[in-house]
Design a protein around this motif. Structure first.
Motif, mmCIF file in Angstrom:
data_model
loop_
_atom_site.group_PDB
_atom_site.id
_atom_site.type_symbol
_atom_site.label_atom_id
_atom_site.label_comp_id
_atom_site.label_asym_id
_atom_site.label_seq_id
_atom_site.Cartn_x
_atom_site.Cartn_y
_atom_site.Cartn_z
ATOM 1 N N GLY A 86 0.806 -1.208 0.000
ATOM 2 C CA GLY A 86 0.000 0.000 0.000
ATOM 3 C C GLY A 86 0.837 1.255 0.000
ATOM 4 N N TRP A 88 0.041 5.811 -0.363
ATOM 5 C CA TRP A 88 -1.000 6.836 -0.371
ATOM 6 C C TRP A 88 -0.783 7.816 -1.516
ATOM 7 C CZ3 TRP A 88 -5.074 6.625 2.893
ATOM 8 C CH2 TRP A 88 -4.942 5.915 4.099
ATOM 9 N N HIS B 45 -6.055 8.829 -1.307
ATOM 10 C CA HIS B 45 -6.304 7.499 -1.872
ATOM 11 C C HIS B 45 -5.331 6.504 -1.275
ATOM 12 C CE1 HIS B 45 -8.744 9.142 -5.219
ATOM 13 N NE2 HIS B 45 -7.974 10.190 -5.031
ATOM 14 N N LEU B 46 -5.852 5.339 -0.918
ATOM 15 C CA LEU B 46 -4.981 4.257 -0.458
ATOM 16 C C LEU B 46 -4.905 3.218 -1.571
ATOM 17 C CD1 LEU B 46 -3.302 2.844 1.693
ATOM 18 C CD2 LEU B 46 -5.392 1.989 2.719
ATOM 19 N N THR B 124 -10.352 7.282 -0.443
ATOM 20 C CA THR B 124 -10.760 6.243 -1.374
ATOM 21 C C THR B 124 -9.808 5.069 -1.223
ATOM 22 O OG1 THR B 124 -11.356 8.020 -2.842
ATOM 23 C CG2 THR B 124 -11.484 5.798 -3.721
ATOM 24 N N TYR B 125 -10.420 3.917 -1.046
ATOM 25 C CA TYR B 125 -9.666 2.709 -0.804
ATOM 26 C C TYR B 125 -9.716 1.883 -2.088
ATOM 27 C CZ TYR B 125 -9.030 -2.037 0.870
ATOM 28 O OH TYR B 125 -8.609 -3.331 1.017
ATOM 29 N N TRP B 126 -8.543 1.526 -2.605
ATOM 30 C CA TRP B 126 -8.496 0.831 -3.893
ATOM 31 C C TRP B 126 -8.019 -0.605 -3.715
ATOM 32 C CZ3 TRP B 126 -10.629 3.092 -8.009
ATOM 33 C CH2 TRP B 126 -10.778 4.486 -7.978
ATOM 34 N N ASN B 127 -8.741 -1.497 -4.359
ATOM 35 C CA ASN B 127 -8.353 -2.904 -4.443
ATOM 36 C C ASN B 127 -7.883 -3.177 -5.858
ATOM 37 O OD1 ASN B 127 -8.682 -4.170 -2.043
ATOM 38 N ND2 ASN B 127 -10.776 -4.841 -2.425
ATOM 39 N N PRO B 132 -14.079 -3.437 -3.678
ATOM 40 C CA PRO B 132 -14.032 -3.326 -2.213
ATOM 41 C C PRO B 132 -15.405 -3.600 -1.613
ATOM 42 C CG PRO B 132 -13.021 -1.417 -3.232
ATOM 43 C CD PRO B 132 -13.695 -2.181 -4.315
ATOM 44 N N VAL B 138 -9.706 -3.034 5.809
ATOM 45 C CA VAL B 138 -9.724 -1.632 6.208
ATOM 46 C C VAL B 138 -11.012 -1.305 6.967
ATOM 47 C CG1 VAL B 138 -10.709 -0.694 4.071
ATOM 48 C CG2 VAL B 138 -9.145 0.685 5.397
#
Lengths: 343, 171
Positions: A86, A88, B45-46, B124-127, B132, B138
């Protein structure tokens, strides 16, 4: 896409001069209680500003980081969430460290408990002043805990003597266990009304949405006590479990026993629930076993989990990723040449 | 590559995907100061990959502007890989911040200063290919925010009927 198309190996082009090494990290993404984020800090004196300090963790007895806010007498533990990979994007910048730090409240009583207990053992039940008890040359900042504790709160785990100006304290196991019990019960109440699956710690990611409407109270209590034991020295958490009359994490242990751990099976078969036999004295050995057996496999989990957290060698990580990409079905992906067609 | 002893022993959390204690974010006392006014919340954004870089990048031109929404959620791409994303809200009572250290002291024993350089209420969480869902790690991490406030709120007299908290003056 020009910049982002670059391979990771030569990415220093993207980095701002000196900050590419983890050691020199200068930015952190963190979730904090709103009142800390929105505090007006400019006009406050340095002593009343929030600061990050190092204290002894009550369970592991190793160093952990805390955010202390003298202004509102609160202390937060700094926790880290990290997936295996991960990074950011923050506005128009990249940050390599993909950790999400969280500063969540911690009851300061957990942090002074180890000091109270050890003083009580060495000084033969003497009453002492709080700043004499909470003293630690390895963690000098622990004296800041005394500032944020008030008398009434401290008395929830201590006996106390004295008057307005001079107060002395002594650890009380009885009070501490009662205090822990109310915490466990309150947490269990919350768990049974929340959508957190408590039936098995490991399955939480599969069954959360399809949680049955009735969860046995004992499962909630056990899960709550398990959470709270993360803040207690193992000897105290054992006392807490026997005081509550529940066994520690049997469901988890059973699952884990598939990994070739037989001790757990013995304890589950050989010993039923404490309330069935009711002999406190006989509980001790099985509890010890449970603890031992459940701690061993846990180490395995954490090993696999915590390794990626520590390492900062993504070069080795990316190569299998690239291999997988080579094997993968590329139907959904644009070819590189499509990039040149448009403009 | 050594193991961090703290998290390794706090096994219950790891099994449950809750965040784990940090033993070394920053090695000494740090004062947190706040920057003055923030014009707007940062766009955060992650990403599901590690990017070996720290510093400026044209995120809005090359990433954010390519983001689209379909029936499953957000879709974007990074380095030719399709990404599936979801907006994650910071739990009530909490706020996301970015701490930044502008000048690092030359000596180890000086107090370091970090300031809040940005704030955000959602990220915003990205897979990778999996969209997601609420079952992602998370989500459990964020559940911890509310759970921890229940665990760590002071015990009141109502919670603790059976054991009085009054001061004991005599033995």
């Amino acid at each position: 896409m020009a910049e982002e198309e670059r391979e990771p190996d030569d990415s220093p082009r993207l980095s701002s001069s000196s900050h590419s090494k983890n050691k020199e990290q200068s930015r952190w993404v963190m979730i904090v209680p709103e009142k800390i984020a929105d505090q007006q800090l400019e006009d406050s004196s340095p002593d009343s500003q929030p600061s990050i300090i190092k204290l002894k963790h009550p369970k592991t007895e190793s160093a952990a980081q805390f955010l202390i806010c003298p202004k509102d007498k609160s202390i937060q533990e700094i926790l880290s969430f990290q997936d295996s990979k991960g990074s950011w994007f923050i506005d128009n910048t990249v940050q390599e460290d993909g950790r999400l730090l969280m500063a969540t409240n911690i009851d300061p009583l957990f942090l002074i408990l180890p000091y109270l207990q050890s003083e009580n053992n060495t000084k033969k039940h003497m009453f002492m002043e709080l700043d004499q008890i909470v003293k630690d040359s390895s963690y000098p900042q622990c004296n800041r805990l005394v500032e944020i504790l008030d008398h009434q709160t401290t008395c929830q785990i201590c006996d106390s003597k004295g008057n307005e100006d001079f107060k002395v304290y002594r650890y009380s196991e009885e009070k501490t266990l009662a205090w822990l019990k109310s915490k466990v019960e309150r947490t269990a109440d919350y768990l049974s009304s929340s959508d957190i699956s408590v039936s098995s710690g490991q399955c939480s990611s599969y069954v959360r949405s399809s949680k049955p409407s009735e969860v046995p109270r004992e499962d909630c209590l056990r899960y709550a006590a398990g959470l709270i034991s993360d803040y207690l020295h193992p000897s105290l958490s054992k006392k807490m479990f026997s005081n509550l009359g529940i066994k520690e994490e049997t469901t988890k242990g059973k699952k884990v026993s598939e990994n070739g751990n037989k001790t757990e099976e013995e304890t589950t078969n050989g010993k039923r629930r404490p309330d069935e036999n009711g002999h406190k004295a006989e509980e001790e050995p099985p509890l010890k076993k449970v603890r031992k057996s459940s701690s061993e496999p846990d180490e395995d989990y954490s090993r696999s989990f915590s390794m990626p957290q520590v390492k900062a060698v993504p070069t080795s990580k990316l190569t299998p990723g690239q291999k997988r990409l080579a094997k993968a079905d590329k139907t959904g992906m644009k070819s590189l040449s499509s990039f040149f067609k448009k403009k | 590559m050594h193991r961090i002893s703290g998290p390794a022993r706090l096994s219950g959390r790891i099994v449950r995907n809750y965040p784990v204690p940090v033993s070394a974010v920053i090695n000494m006392s740090v004062h947190v100061t706040s920057n003055s006014a923030f014009s707007s919340a940062a766009s955060v954004h992650l990403l599901p990959c590690t990017i070996l870089s720290n510093g400026p990048a044209k995120v809005d031109v090359f990433f954010t502007s390519n983001t689209q929404e379909d029936e499953v959620g957000l879709v974007s791409a990074f380095r030719g890989r399709e990404l599936r994303g979801q907006t994650v809200f910071i739990p009530d009572g909490y706020k996301g911040i970015v701490l930044q250290e502008l000048n690092r002291p030359f000596t180890e024993d000086q107090d370091r200063n970090v300031r809040i350089s940005a704030k955000f209420n959602e990220f915003t969480y990205w897979n990778l290919q999996t969209p997601p869902s609420s079952q992602d790690k998370v989500t459990s991490a964020l559940q911890w925010a509310n759970l921890s406030s229940v665990i760590h709120a002071p015990v009141s007299d109502d919670d603790q009927d059976n054991s009085p908290t009054s001061i004991e003056f005599s033995r």
